[in-house]
Design a protein around this motif. Structure first.
Motif, PDB file in Angstrom:
ATOM      1  N   VAL A  34       0.207   2.061  58.142  1.00 27.78           N
ATOM      2  CA  VAL A  34      -0.556   1.621  56.970  1.00 27.78           C
ATOM      3  C   VAL A  34      -1.920   1.138  57.448  1.00 27.78           C
ATOM      4  CG1 VAL A  34      -0.652  -0.026  55.059  1.00 27.78           C
ATOM      5  CG2 VAL A  34       1.544   0.964  55.734  1.00 27.78           C
ATOM      6  N   TYR A  35      -2.964   1.649  56.795  1.00 30.78           N
ATOM      7  CA  TYR A  35      -4.344   1.269  57.153  1.00 30.78           C
ATOM      8  C   TYR A  35      -4.896   0.373  56.049  1.00 30.78           C
ATOM      9  CZ  TYR A  35      -4.071   4.878  60.738  1.00 30.78           C
ATOM     10  OH  TYR A  35      -3.687   5.611  61.832  1.00 30.78           O
ATOM     11  N   LYS A  36      -5.363  -0.805  56.441  1.00 32.41           N
ATOM     12  CA  LYS A  36      -5.948  -1.723  55.469  1.00 32.41           C
ATOM     13  C   LYS A  36      -7.389  -2.013  55.866  1.00 32.41           C
ATOM     14  CE  LYS A  36      -1.781  -3.797  53.625  1.00 32.41           C
ATOM     15  NZ  LYS A  36      -0.621  -3.870  54.514  1.00 32.41           N
ATOM     16  N   GLN A  37      -8.271  -1.863  54.903  1.00 32.60           N
ATOM     17  CA  GLN A  37      -9.715  -1.997  55.165  1.00 32.60           C
ATOM     18  C   GLN A  37     -10.263  -3.258  54.503  1.00 32.60           C
ATOM     19  OE1 GLN A  37     -12.580   1.538  55.425  1.00 32.60           O
ATOM     20  NE2 GLN A  37     -12.920   0.802  53.356  1.00 32.60           N
ATOM     21  N   TRP A  38     -11.057  -3.995  55.275  1.00 29.40           N
ATOM     22  CA  TRP A  38     -11.718  -5.210  54.788  1.00 29.40           C
ATOM     23  C   TRP A  38     -12.847  -4.798  53.845  1.00 29.40           C
ATOM     24  CZ3 TRP A  38     -10.985 -10.277  54.618  1.00 29.40           C
ATOM     25  CH2 TRP A  38     -12.059 -11.165  54.538  1.00 29.40           C
ATOM     26  N   ILE A  39     -12.896  -5.409  52.662  1.00 32.64           N
ATOM     27  CA  ILE A  39     -13.867  -4.955  51.647  1.00 32.64           C
ATOM     28  C   ILE A  39     -15.246  -5.600  51.800  1.00 32.64           C
ATOM     29  CG2 ILE A  39     -14.359  -4.871  49.167  1.00 32.64           C
ATOM     30  CD1 ILE A  39     -11.292  -4.697  48.739  1.00 32.64           C
ATOM     31  N   PRO A  40     -15.374  -6.945  51.868  1.00 27.67           N
ATOM     32  CA  PRO A  40     -16.735  -7.518  51.881  1.00 27.67           C
ATOM     33  C   PRO A  40     -17.462  -7.252  53.192  1.00 27.67           C
ATOM     34  CG  PRO A  40     -15.092  -9.257  52.101  1.00 27.67           C
ATOM     35  CD  PRO A  40     -14.330  -7.979  51.908  1.00 27.67           C
ATOM     36  N   ASN A  41     -18.763  -7.326  53.160  1.00 26.58           N
ATOM     37  CA  ASN A  41     -19.548  -7.214  54.395  1.00 26.58           C
ATOM     38  C   ASN A  41     -20.682  -8.232  54.361  1.00 26.58           C
ATOM     39  OD1 ASN A  41     -21.999  -6.070  53.166  1.00 26.58           O
ATOM     40  ND2 ASN A  41     -20.765  -4.234  52.832  1.00 26.58           N
ATOM     41  N   THR A  42     -21.390  -8.340  55.469  1.00 23.54           N
ATOM     42  CA  THR A  42     -22.541  -9.250  55.527  1.00 23.54           C
ATOM     43  C   THR A  42     -23.812  -8.436  55.806  1.00 23.54           C
ATOM     44  OG1 THR A  42     -22.018  -9.660  57.863  1.00 23.54           O
ATOM     45  CG2 THR A  42     -21.207 -11.273  56.269  1.00 23.54           C
ATOM     46  N   ASN A  43     -23.867  -7.218  55.261  1.00 24.75           N
ATOM     47  CA  ASN A  43     -25.041  -6.345  55.473  1.00 24.75           C
ATOM     48  C   ASN A  43     -26.269  -6.884  54.743  1.00 24.75           C
ATOM     49  OD1 ASN A  43     -23.205  -4.794  56.813  1.00 24.75           O
ATOM     50  ND2 ASN A  43     -23.537  -2.929  55.619  1.00 24.75           N
ATOM     51  N   PHE A  44     -27.418  -6.674  55.334  1.00 30.78           N
ATOM     52  CA  PHE A  44     -28.687  -7.104  54.735  1.00 30.78           C
ATOM     53  C   PHE A  44     -28.919  -6.371  53.410  1.00 30.78           C
ATOM     54  CE2 PHE A  44     -33.280  -7.460  54.212  1.00 30.78           C
ATOM     55  CZ  PHE A  44     -33.563  -8.737  54.700  1.00 30.78           C
ATOM     56  N   GLU A  45     -28.542  -5.101  53.362  1.00 31.29           N
ATOM     57  CA  GLU A  45     -28.831  -4.274  52.175  1.00 31.29           C
ATOM     58  C   GLU A  45     -27.804  -4.381  51.049  1.00 31.29           C
ATOM     59  OE1 GLU A  45     -31.129  -2.482  55.527  1.00 31.29           O
ATOM     60  OE2 GLU A  45     -29.021  -3.036  55.315  1.00 31.29           O
ATOM     61  N   THR A  46     -26.788  -5.258  51.196  1.00 29.34           N
ATOM     62  CA  THR A  46     -25.805  -5.442  50.112  1.00 29.34           C
ATOM     63  C   THR A  46     -26.336  -6.492  49.137  1.00 29.34           C
ATOM     64  OG1 THR A  46     -23.984  -4.894  51.604  1.00 29.34           O
ATOM     65  CG2 THR A  46     -23.414  -6.085  49.598  1.00 29.34           C
ATOM     66  N   ALA A  47     -26.616  -6.053  47.888  1.00 30.46           N
ATOM     67  CA  ALA A  47     -27.272  -6.919  46.901  1.00 30.46           C
ATOM     68  C   ALA A  47     -26.493  -8.209  46.653  1.00 30.46           C
ATOM     69  CB  ALA A  47     -27.456  -6.154  45.585  1.00 30.46           C
ATOM     70  N   SER A  48     -25.148  -8.122  46.643  1.00 28.16           N
ATOM     71  CA  SER A  48     -24.335  -9.308  46.329  1.00 28.16           C
ATOM     72  C   SER A  48     -24.364 -10.360  47.439  1.00 28.16           C
ATOM     73  CB  SER A  48     -22.885  -8.892  46.056  1.00 28.16           C
ATOM     74  OG  SER A  48     -22.345  -8.224  47.180  1.00 28.16           O
ATOM     75  N   ARG A  82     -30.151  -9.293  44.449  1.00 29.88           N
ATOM     76  CA  ARG A  82     -30.930  -8.106  44.850  1.00 29.88           C
ATOM     77  C   ARG A  82     -31.380  -8.271  46.298  1.00 29.88           C
ATOM     78  NH1 ARG A  82     -36.109  -9.397  45.480  1.00 29.88           N
ATOM     79  NH2 ARG A  82     -37.083 -11.023  44.199  1.00 29.88           N
ATOM     80  N   VAL A  83     -31.671  -7.151  46.936  1.00 33.80           N
ATOM     81  CA  VAL A  83     -32.121  -7.175  48.327  1.00 33.80           C
ATOM     82  C   VAL A  83     -33.549  -7.720  48.371  1.00 33.80           C
ATOM     83  CG1 VAL A  83     -32.511  -5.741  50.374  1.00 33.80           C
ATOM     84  CG2 VAL A  83     -30.635  -5.196  48.800  1.00 33.80           C
ATOM     85  N   PRO A  84     -33.899  -8.589  49.326  1.00 30.94           N
ATOM     86  CA  PRO A  84     -35.263  -9.134  49.402  1.00 30.94           C
ATOM     87  C   PRO A  84     -36.313  -8.029  49.536  1.00 30.94           C
ATOM     88  CG  PRO A  84     -33.780 -10.309  50.902  1.00 30.94           C
ATOM     89  CD  PRO A  84     -33.030  -9.133  50.376  1.00 30.94           C
ATOM     90  N   ALA A 103     -26.150 -15.358  51.062  1.00 31.66           N
ATOM     91  CA  ALA A 103     -24.948 -16.019  50.532  1.00 31.66           C
ATOM     92  C   ALA A 103     -24.034 -16.499  51.668  1.00 31.66           C
ATOM     93  CB  ALA A 103     -24.197 -15.069  49.615  1.00 31.66           C
ATOM     94  N   ASP A 104     -23.245 -17.503  51.356  1.00 30.50           N
ATOM     95  CA  ASP A 104     -22.312 -18.087  52.323  1.00 30.50           C
ATOM     96  C   ASP A 104     -21.074 -17.205  52.453  1.00 30.50           C
ATOM     97  OD1 ASP A 104     -20.799 -19.684  53.926  1.00 30.50           O
ATOM     98  OD2 ASP A 104     -20.472 -21.275  52.448  1.00 30.50           O
TER      99      ASP A 104
END
Length: 465
Positions: A12-26, A32-34, A97-98
């Motif tokens: 079973v493969y489980k993938q982590w959903i959130p990220n801390t990418n600069f280009e992710t608006a959330s 929005r991205v700066p 975001a934190d």
């Protein structure tokens, strides 16, 4: 080769959903991205790992004391030169975001994927809540080209996994994982008191393996209920079922199977899907099937050992009084199938519980094996021996009970019949009486109380001279 293939089907493969990418608006407080006129703020005391995919012009940027920027090919930061930037008329402060509270044991932050990382198509199979986060034999994927930060706080000191993929690299041996942990990124990506440990081994048992997240069940449920307003949804049935490993009660049916060494979990799941779940009348029914450990109780005392069993949970999309009725019908079909083919499938017995919108309370059915009946008989024997032992010790004077009191009718019934005396005068001692002088004996006469010599507080030998 064949064993590896079997192992791969159950992986079973489980993938982590959130990220801390600069280009992710959330990931930004403004959603929005700066852009070029913005001043970018990273909290100075927040640890971050941030992936940057493309070039960005900015007015200013405040960096954290501890963190890293992972730059993809061609990514860069440049100072804003004052030229016009479309869509960036008014600048401001953009705060990152934190990510500190994103928890490993939050089922909302994981998704089931195929080995390549593509989302697994939603079918009739679902997972109980404890199994929605990675289990001890699962493969974990952090998407390539993403940065992340995950809180591994856990009730278990070590969280075992088969493998972890980071930045497209699969780490599936203890040594390769140890090497990654010693690198610069791991402390920025993983924090918390739980230590992740890669084993490289899949489930070795064809009858399945328990997930291993039971000790973190409360943590999993707390995270899940936080997302839904701290309360389970109101079920459509009055006495909902509570499957092991699931946070909220459900309407539908559960089946618990006892199994033999011949049982193959993956084959049995495939059989149920192909022969039963795929029938048109069961459209809208979903099934979770897995090995779980049910804590055993004996004479009301919780045992340390937990018995493994196969739990099947069936739910459906019916509403109102029809809630759970399709699941109930499917459960009845499964039980009938077990009655006919259970032995060949490696199933020794099955027990069913049902709760639907039309039933006042959940009802049960079972297809027990002979050993269940034997277990019941043994339980009764143990209970009788236990009670008999207490009575024997009491009679022998080895066990003291609270001060004597007037005998109640039900207590007199339990007195052994006195041995038939040669004459019915008995042995009346005027100095010793079970009842106080002023007690109302009712219909009881001294002749009814010919068992004085059994009283542990009175020893006839002491009166001999």
């Amino acid at each position: 080769g064949i064993l590896q293939l079997l192992g791969a089907t159950a992986a079973v493969y489980k993938q982590w959903i959130p990220n801390t990418n600069f280009e992710t608006a959330s990931n930004w407080d403004r959603g929005r991205v700066p852009c070029a006129r913005d001043v970018v703020h990273f909290e100075k005391d927040k640890v971050v790992s941030v992936f940057i995919r493309s070039p960005h012009a900015l007015t200013d940027m405040y960096l954290p004391l501890n963190g890293e920027f992972l730059l993809a090919a061609g990514a860069a930061f440049t100072a804003f030169d004052g030229s016009w930037d479309p869509g960036c008329d008014s600048g401001g402060t953009a705060r990152f975001a934190d990510a500190e509270q994103r928890a490993w044991f939050d089922p909302m932050l994981w998704q089931d994927v195929l080995p390549g990382g593509q989302l697994r198509p939603s079918g009739p199979i679902f997972s109980v809540d404890e199994e929605r986060v990675p289990c001890r034999y699962d493969d974990v994927i952090f998407q390539p080209g993403t940065s992340f930060r995950v809180n591994t706080d856990s009730a278990q000191p070590v969280i075992h996994l088969r493998s972890i993929s980071v930045m497209g690299q699969e780490l599936n041996t203890p040594s390769s994982w140890a090497g990654y942990l010693a690198g610069p990124s791991a402390p920025l990506q993983f924090h918390g008191n739980g230590t992740l440990q890669v084993t490289g081994t899949g489930c070795p048992d064809k009858s399945g393996c328990a997930c291993g997240n039971a000790v973190d069940g409360p943590r999993i449920c707390a995270a899940l209920l936080r997302a839904s307003g701290r309360q389970c949804p109101e079920p459509a049935c009055q006495s909902p079922l509570q499957p092991l490993g699931h946070c909220c009660g459900v309407c539908g049916a559960t089946i618990n199977l006892d199994f033999t060494p011949d049982f193959d979990l993956q084959k049995y799941q495939d059989r149920l899907v192909q022969e039963l779940l795929s029938q048109p009348k069961y459209a809208g029914v979903q099934m979770a099937i897995s090995k779980v450990h049910k804590a055993q109780t004996f004479l009301g005392i919780m045992s340390r050992s937990a018995a493994p069993l196969i739990q099947i949970v069936l739910i459906d999309d019916r509403a109102g009084v029809r809630a759970g009725t399709a699941a109930e019908q499917l459960a009845a079909d499964i039980m009938q199938n077990i009655a006919q083919h259970g032995e060949a499938l490696g199933i020794s017995s099955g027990r069913m519980e049902v709760a639907t919108g039309s039933t006042a309370s959940g009802h049960r059915g079972s297809h027990p094996a002979s050993r269940i009946a034997a277990g019941t008989v043994m339980g009764l024997l143990f209970s009788l021996l236990f009670l008999g032992g207490i009575l024997f010790l009491y009679r022998k004077g080895k066990l003291r009970l609270p001060a004597l009191r007037r005998q109640q009718p039900w207590e007199r019934m339990e007195e052994p019949a006195p041995p038939a005396p040669s004459s019915d005068t008995g042995f009346d001692n005027p100095m010793f009486s079970v009842n106080p002088p002023d007690a109302d004996l009712g219909e009881v006469t001294p002749k009814d109380l010919q068992v004085f010599y059994l009283n542990p507080l009175y020893d006839a030998s002491e009166t001999e001279t």
